[in-house]
Design a protein around this motif. Sequence first.
Motif, short mmCIF file in Angstrom:
data_model
loop_
_atom_site.label_atom_id
_atom_site.label_comp_id
_atom_site.label_asym_id
_atom_site.label_seq_id
_atom_site.Cartn_x
_atom_site.Cartn_y
_atom_site.Cartn_z
N LEU A 1 1.24 -1.30 0.20
CA LEU A 1 0.03 0.17 0.20
C LEU A 1 0.70 1.35 0.25
N PHE A 2 0.95 2.07 -0.95
CA PHE A 2 1.82 3.27 -1.30
C PHE A 2 0.20 4.52 -0.78
N ILE A 3 1.01 5.38 0.14
CA ILE A 3 -0.02 6.16 1.05
C ILE A 3 0.97 6.95 1.32
N ASP A 4 -0.04 8.25 1.39
CA ASP A 4 0.35 9.67 1.89
C ASP A 4 0.50 9.50 3.46
N GLY A 5 1.13 10.67 4.37
CA GLY A 5 0.61 10.73 5.67
C GLY A 5 -0.48 11.06 5.97
N VAL A 6 -1.28 12.03 5.41
CA VAL A 6 -2.35 12.40 5.47
C VAL A 6 -3.50 11.08 5.94
N LYS A 7 -3.27 10.24 5.05
CA LYS A 7 -4.54 9.16 4.71
C LYS A 7 -4.40 7.69 6.03
N ARG A 8 -2.76 7.98 5.66
CA ARG A 8 -2.12 7.21 6.50
C ARG A 8 -2.97 7.08 8.38
N ALA A 9 -3.06 8.42 8.62
CA ALA A 9 -3.48 8.64 9.55
C ALA A 9 -4.55 8.36 10.04
N GLU A 10 -5.71 8.75 9.22
CA GLU A 10 -6.35 8.67 9.01
C GLU A 10 -7.35 6.80 9.56
N LEU A 11 -6.62 6.40 8.57
CA LEU A 11 -6.80 4.72 8.29
C LEU A 11 -5.87 3.99 10.03
N LEU A 12 -5.16 4.51 10.65
CA LEU A 12 -4.41 4.27 11.40
C LEU A 12 -5.85 4.96 13.17
N LEU B 1 -9.49 0.25 13.21
CA LEU B 1 -10.00 -0.66 12.69
C LEU B 1 -8.93 -1.79 12.35
N GLU B 2 -9.04 -2.90 12.22
CA GLU B 2 -8.18 -3.88 11.73
C GLU B 2 -7.72 -4.48 10.36
N LEU B 3 -6.54 -3.44 9.93
CA LEU B 3 -6.59 -3.14 8.43
C LEU B 3 -6.07 -5.10 8.32
N PRO B 4 -6.01 -5.26 6.29
CA PRO B 4 -4.86 -5.90 6.37
C PRO B 4 -3.25 -5.90 6.36
N PRO B 5 -3.14 -6.71 6.30
CA PRO B 5 -1.51 -6.77 6.79
C PRO B 5 -1.22 -6.89 5.27
N LEU B 6 -0.56 -5.03 4.91
CA LEU B 6 -0.37 -4.29 3.98
C LEU B 6 1.15 -3.76 4.34
N ASN B 7 2.02 -4.22 3.14
CA ASN B 7 3.39 -3.01 3.38
C ASN B 7 3.37 -2.25 3.45
N HIS B 8 3.65 -0.88 4.07
CA HIS B 8 2.89 0.77 3.87
C HIS B 8 4.23 1.16 3.92
N ILE B 9 4.07 1.97 2.42
CA ILE B 9 5.26 2.82 2.03
C ILE B 9 4.43 3.89 1.63
N MET B 10 5.41 5.63 2.36
CA MET B 10 4.45 5.96 2.44
C MET B 10 5.33 7.04 0.91
N MET B 11 4.59 7.89 0.36
CA MET B 11 4.81 8.85 -0.52
C MET B 11 5.35 10.15 -0.21
N ASP B 12 5.36 10.75 1.26
CA ASP B 12 5.33 12.00 1.35
C ASP B 12 6.62 11.90 2.52
N ALA B 13 6.95 11.09 3.09
CA ALA B 13 7.48 11.49 4.12
C ALA B 13 7.41 10.22 4.92
N GLU B 14 8.65 10.20 5.59
CA GLU B 14 8.77 8.83 6.48
C GLU B 14 8.06 8.21 7.89
N GLU B 15 7.69 7.24 7.77
CA GLU B 15 7.06 7.44 9.35
C GLU B 15 8.16 5.53 9.84
#
Length: 376
Positions: free
Chosen positions: A116-127, A131-145
């Motif tokens: 899952l390639f994602i930006d910080g704003v959307k990742r924060a909303e998901l976290l 919810l129990e999220l599917p086991p995906l490898n998160h890769i940031m498009m804008d800033a490292e987490e």
Amino acid sequence: MTKLDPYRYLEQPFGQLADLINAHAVNQPDRIALDDGVEKLNWSETAAQVNRIAAQLQADGLQKGQAVAILGTTTIRYALVYLGTIVAGGCAAPLTTSATPKQLANMARDSGAMHLFIDGVKRAELLESGLELPPLNHIMMDAEEPDAPLMFDWMAAEGATPADPKTGPKDPYNIIYSSGTTGTPKGIVHSRQMRWYQMAVGENSGYGKPGQVSLFSTPLYSNTTLGIFVATMAYGGTAVLMRKFDCQRWLELAQAHRATHTMLVPVQYQRLMDFEGFDDYDLSTFTHKYCTSAPFSAELKAEVIKRMPGGLIEVYSMTEGGVVCILLAHAHPDKLHTVGVAWGGSEVITVDEELQQLPPGEMGELVGRSQTMMSG
């Protein structure tokens, strides 16, 4: 190695986007390929980064046809992930940013993605949703987490190239999630052959001509956008990406970049027509303006034709394909109340309630099939 001629290559019944991207890097390395107002990449840089993403996806174990989920604002980085997924042999799964966290989690799970390639704003909303999220490898498009690398740190080393995934016409190209009227997003799979038809649109579209620049203000997760984005990339044009539509900014970009092509939905055309300073901008370089996704009134079409240079083409269809009609509004000013005629390679008929075909002039339900239908 024989130098590939993209225009001859696009005349083939089927081909690979990867070949075209690499050819543009050789033939016109310094021409700008992607520009989002913050970052800018020429074709040499674009091909290099697309290949590094594709190579790393393969190194991570991505299988041919497997989905890669993308969630975030339309930027150059988003476009690179989309293109890199295709080059790797995967299936791009751009997720709708307006969906709820629960819908997004379900879409990601349904896609079968491992990334899952994602930006910080959307990742924060998901976290934050809990919810129990599917086991995906998160890769940031804008800033490292702390638990998710930045895509530039994740991708393969400079100079890396992916293996040929041996994809064919029937292999999946992308999954577009559409909720329709049920509220439950459903994945619409497009094949590589379907997108090839959209890429290889030919000289009449104006693609491939010197100075061709497409201005995009609708999101890359939308099939509305992808139809002309893939053609722009295939012919080696320049894609100017807007993160969010704004009338004044759109007009400034169109003038500054000498845009030749754009895709807008009817409400955007209406806002431009209503914008007080519209006539102060030089839009003379436009050759093709497209519209789709919602009812487009005859009155608005007439005003756009009168006040905006270049042809106006309305596309009447669905993400699923089937019925596909095209109206060259500028060429048929007496037909602006219609959606035109069946697009080349398409068949459209009207049927009654018993599904019997009706003669011309009779009102009924439209039924069709086309070269741009979804798989399955």
